[in-house]
Design an enzyme around this catalytic site. Structure first.
Site, short mmCIF file in Angstrom:
data_model
loop_
_atom_site.label_atom_id
_atom_site.label_comp_id
_atom_site.label_asym_id
_atom_site.label_seq_id
_atom_site.Cartn_x
_atom_site.Cartn_y
_atom_site.Cartn_z
CE LYS A 280 -3.89 -1.93 2.66
NZ LYS A 280 -4.98 -1.65 1.71
NE ARG A 354 -11.05 -9.65 -2.30
CZ ARG A 354 -11.37 -8.69 -3.17
NH1 ARG A 354 -11.69 -9.01 -4.41
NH2 ARG A 354 -11.39 -7.42 -2.81
#
Length: 499
Positions: A280, A354
């Protein structure tokens, strides 16, 4: 904090601070009228001077009113009477709590719930007052001394009711509101802790502590070896990049009948998310400690259910890990096998939530659940779509969607349904695995939900994307404790605990 209910002549109530609502244009609420009469018109006289602003939440403190037993009388602006709805009521309760807290009164008696806010009955008004007050006086002190904290903070709030016939509903609202407030506070505290304290192991310890506090709550923690034996390849692929071992946390509240199908809440417990190899940007990466707020909300909802001893079978599931770059971390292009047996091509290692959730959702099959709701700070795309106000709701079950949306409206912790159409599933196609873990920029929150839906074919399921609501940034940075109130409302309704 302590909360209780009082009734009787308001002017005779002995309290360090009596809280009264004032509507726009110096319009006295019914409780304020009683105090004005007891004081020989003193309130109306003071209000004519214009010292209390017209804004909702404006406050003015008065001392030693004649004919009034309270040491102080705090006037709180409530805006226009016809517009006094839940939002303005919560704003008034919040302002009152913060003002009393700052005054150092220590305790107060509030007549705000007697104002009958539009759309709220006595039960709801009491519950909202408790929740708003508890949230207003919450302070994070684990790693920072609060030098501005009052010497005598607000610790006790009494809610006044005009008629004894209202007392039972108000007391039930206080009981439920306090349990929800405790759940929200736990979720906020876990979310606000830094990643070097709130690790997966720390979350597991907190679950065990919750089990100790509530003996009826059974807690299990699966270790990485257990997950390996089960075949949780997707979840474990995320934790490989961290020195902190993953934990799979299970909290069982058996309040319902034996054999009754449980409600299962699943929360993403990513205690810090650097993005892995798909690193990130540095800006605001510190906020990725909040990536476990889905798991924190499960803790909060389970706590509320256990505290109220709800007659429902409930299981909280929190897959916990970190997502960091390391020589053993997932690489773009890697393929992992999930607990379901389906393979996943990892095109972006920052779409790791996920991967935790898919194995957790497959694991839930063994519970033969009545319904499964997962919640996760899953996608920035949901924030772009809905902003910071509602959670994103995804489900193919219209009845379940309505149940969740209704709980959100009733609790003031709203969600908004987004499509979960098969049209989007093809975006997850992969040449090398059963699916990719991302579906491109278009409809990112939807394709993330589509990914999860592939692991929930055997039971009723809904997904809440809470990326926009789980925390605030900027000056007010901090966890919100959402969607604990929504979940608690859902559970109360399911358990038949609301009159």
């Amino acid at each position: 904090m302590e909360f209780s209910v009082k009734t009787g002549a308001l002017a005779k109530q002995r309290t360090p601070c009596l809280v009264l609502g004032i509507f726009e244009r110096r319009q006295l609420s019914a409780p304020a009228e009683a105090i004005d009469e007891a004081s020989g018109g003193r309130l109306a006289e003071v209000l004519k001077r214009g010292d209390l602003g017209e804004d909702v939440g404006a406050t003015l403190c008065l001392y030693d009113l004649p004919g009034v037993a309270a040491e102080r009388v705090l006037l709180v602006g409530c805006g226009k009477r016809k517009e006094f709805d839940r939002a303005r009521y919560v704003q008034a309760c919040t302002a009152a709590a913060r003002t009393v807290d700052a005054l150092g009164a220590g305790a107060a008696l509030s007549a705000l719930p007697a104002l009958a806010p539009n759309g709220l009955d006595h039960y709801r008004a009491a519950r909202e007052a408790v929740a708003a007050t508890a949230a207003a006086v919450y302070r994070y002190t684990r790693t920072k001394d609060d030098k501005k904290a009052p010497k005598h903070p607000l610790k006790r709030l009494h809610l006044w009711v005009a008629e004894k016939g209202e007392q039972a509903a108000v007391e039930r609202g206080v009981q439920h509101g306090l349990a929800i407030a405790h759940g929200v506070a736990q979720a906020r505290e876990l979310g606000n802790l830094p990643g070097n304290i709130c690790t997966p192991s720390y979350l597991a310890e907190q679950a065990q502590a919750l089990g100790t506090e509530f003996p009826g709550l059974r807690v299990e923690v699966l270790e990485e070896a257990d997950m390996e034996a089960l075949g949780m390849g997707a979840l474990l692929s995320v934790s490989r990049g961290s020195r902190q071992p993953a934990k799979f946390i299970l909290m069982h509240h058996q309040g319902g009948k034996a054999g009754e199908k449980p409600v299962v809440l699943v929360g993403k417990g990513l205690t810090f998310d650097a993005g892995g190899i798909s690193l990130k940007p540095a800006a605001e990466m510190d906020e990725m400690k909040y990536d476990m707020c889905g798991g924190a909300s499960v803790f909060g909802a389970v706590r509320a259910a256990a505290e109220l001893d709800l007659p429902i079978n409930l299981i909280g599931v929190v897959p916990a890990s970190e997502n960091l770059p390391d020589g053993a971390a997932n690489k773009p292009g890697d393929i992992v096998r999930s607990l379901s047996g389906q393979t996943i091509e990892i095109l972006n290692t920052d779409a790791e939530g996920r991967l935790l959730l898919c194995d957790a959702l497959t694991y839930c099959e063994r519970f033969d659940p009545a319904v499964v709701i997962d919640m996760a700070t899953l996608t920035g795309a949901c924030v772009i779509a809905l902003g910071k106000h509602p959670a994103g709701l995804f489900t193919g079950d219209d009845e379940l969607a309505e149940e969740i949306l209704t709980a959100g409206e009733a609790s003031g912790d709203r969600a908004w349904r987004l499509p979960l159409w098969d049209d989007y599933q093809s975006q997850l196609d992969s040449n090398f695995a059963d699916m990719a873990n991302i579906g491109g920029r278009d409809g990112g929150a939807i394709t993330a939900a589509c990914f999860l839906s592939r692991y929930t074919k055997k039971y009723r399921w809904a997904h809440l994307d809470i990326a926009g609501i789980a925390w605030l940034g900027g000056k007010e940075k901090g966890a919100t404790g959402r969607p604990v109130a929504l979940l608690a409302e859902f559970l109360l309704r399911r358990a038949g605990a609301l009159a």
